[in-house]
Design an enzyme around this catalytic site. Sequence first.
Site, PDB file in Angstrom:
ATOM      1  N   LYS A  81      -1.977  12.623 -15.661  1.00  0.00           N
ATOM      2  CA  LYS A  81      -1.736  11.554 -14.700  1.00  0.00           C
ATOM      3  C   LYS A  81      -1.600  13.474 -13.266  1.00  0.00           C
ATOM      4  CE  LYS A  81      -0.085   8.410 -11.338  1.00  0.00           C
ATOM      5  NZ  LYS A  81       1.753   8.060 -10.780  1.00  0.00           N
ATOM      6  N   SER A 156       0.587   3.114  -9.701  1.00  0.00           N
ATOM      7  CA  SER A 156      -0.256   4.059  -9.596  1.00  0.00           C
ATOM      8  C   SER A 156      -0.792   4.927 -11.239  1.00  0.00           C
ATOM      9  CB  SER A 156       0.296   5.057  -8.912  1.00  0.00           C
ATOM     10  OG  SER A 156       1.361   5.769  -9.800  1.00  0.00           O
ATOM     11  N   SER A 180       5.231   2.660 -11.448  1.00  0.00           N
ATOM     12  CA  SER A 180       4.381   2.924 -11.454  1.00  0.00           C
ATOM     13  C   SER A 180       3.315   3.525 -13.062  1.00  0.00           C
ATOM     14  CB  SER A 180       3.686   4.249 -11.068  1.00  0.00           C
ATOM     15  OG  SER A 180       4.043   3.873  -9.461  1.00  0.00           O
TER      16      SER A 180
END
Lengths: 492, 98
Positions: A81, A156, A180
């Site tokens: 990520k 996210s 997230s």
Amino acid sequence: MTELTSLTVQACIDGLRAGDFSSVELTRALLQRIDSLESEVHAFLTLTPDKALAAAKAADDLRTSQPEDLPPLTGLPLAVKDVLCLEGVRTTCGSKILKNFIPPFTATAVQRLLDAGVIPLGKTNTDEFAMGSSTENSAYESTHNPWDTTRVPGGSSGGSAAAVAARITPAAFGTDTGGSVRQPCSFCGTTGIKPTYGRTSRYGLIAYGSSLDTVGMIARNVADVATLFQYMAGFDPLDATSVQLPVPEYTLPETDSLKGLRIGVPEEYFIEGIQPEVEMRVRAAITQMEVQGATAVPIHLPHTEYALPVYYLIAPAEASANLARYDGIRFGPRLGEGEDLWHMFTETRGRLFGPEVKRRIMLGTYALSAGYYDAYYGKAQKVRTLIKRDFDLAFEDVDVIAAPIAPTTAFKFGQHTDDPLAMYLEDVFTLPANLAGVPGLAFPVGTDSDGMPVGMQLMGPHFREDLLFQVGHAYQLATQWHESWPDVKILN
Amino acid sequence: MKLTIEEVEHIAALARLELTENEKQRYAEQLSDILDYAARLDELATDQIPPTASVLDMQLRLREDHNRPGLSQDDVLGNAAKTQDDQFKVPPIFGGQE
């Protein structure tokens, strides 16, 4: 041979060890799939194909030259990520303010998996500074849900979950400050762990909410998540909030028996307004666990409804302090320097932060400002104590808590973008675990009438990721929901 | 509660954020809604409740006091928009010519 891109982490490791395929073959297959699907999914912000292939070649060479002493995950590709630093690779946090930031070091959680032999394919898309529930807040592009590309993948860690669901990586790092990892897992039908706060190092994770941020992992099943988590978890002297506790062996059961397990079912998580199919699927999963021998126990977490306002005072307050470092001097582009320093600060930050980040910085600044600190931030910290006590009390009676992850399945693009409060309500079931610091395991338990995945979370006491893995794995031994994958439609 | 444009401007100044007139208007409405929502915390009596700053009962550690290598000057300056003489270059603090 099964298509290489369909393999789980464990199947990749086994195949590489057995010599069924090389790391270069596996990496190349994934890169080709990325090439064909990325225009629909938009999972990545930065791809590093040359580095990945060079690392795969080095892994294959190592396997030949040093077969008896190989790192355990040698040659396994995965994605990172884009809020986690990876030395020498652009790390943007989905923000224009970190456009072209090249970190000079690697996050500890990532480094541990690199040391275990993994190969990074690239950096996955994220809501800017991990602030969001849909990945629509990325400054670069929105990731699309592979199950239905007109819908969001959640956020996210939407890029990571979409990449795993689309089978363009066997696993991907995620981070979870308010849900997230778990919410995008729910929207994309993947499995992921949000660890206990302090179990994984935050060093090299670009900070959002320092008392809430955790580094997690997303993969296709519990066994894969547990395998990777085994190597990434543990004490890190470089992170002052890292906990000095040994990491247990994450052994998984060979049978699907859940005999003796007490599952708490909190009434406050099955509220009016929840999509009926979400409730139905989660309750069916709990019933399935009862069939496997568990006992479901109704419990109460009475302060659940306050988690949302508490989170949206504490996290922005911490964010407003953490994001003060982006001033145009040390990182990223600089604007408005024709006049004076003040003008440069305000123009750089005002024009390069996106709307959601600015909203949270302003909210946090207000909550911490003179005259309002006690009424907002101080009050939120006290209610956080009540939320944590709810969990402490519940875990005196039950082993794990089972609950929905999100009130709905994946929603359409733009559905909540004009109404931040409506978007924040998407996080209503994930925030309490972050505020209490307890671990949460997300996994698929069915689909809705549109064929969109429904996820469930299991929450456990601090540092009982082992228990969550055991229960989740037993459920996945008895069910097949985690084996369903989308057939990504190429629309153009 | 309803935030005024002046209050939004004050918060933005504290946060070092330049906002357009449209943004000021929008944030005044949105932040007011969120703060209204947050006001539901007032339903709870918390006078006797200690605040939670960290969920873990731990004390911050001190690292051992010995030399270790840090980032090189090139690494530290490598992401800066402007540098001069191995230092970050910034605009004048009090205005005027650079």
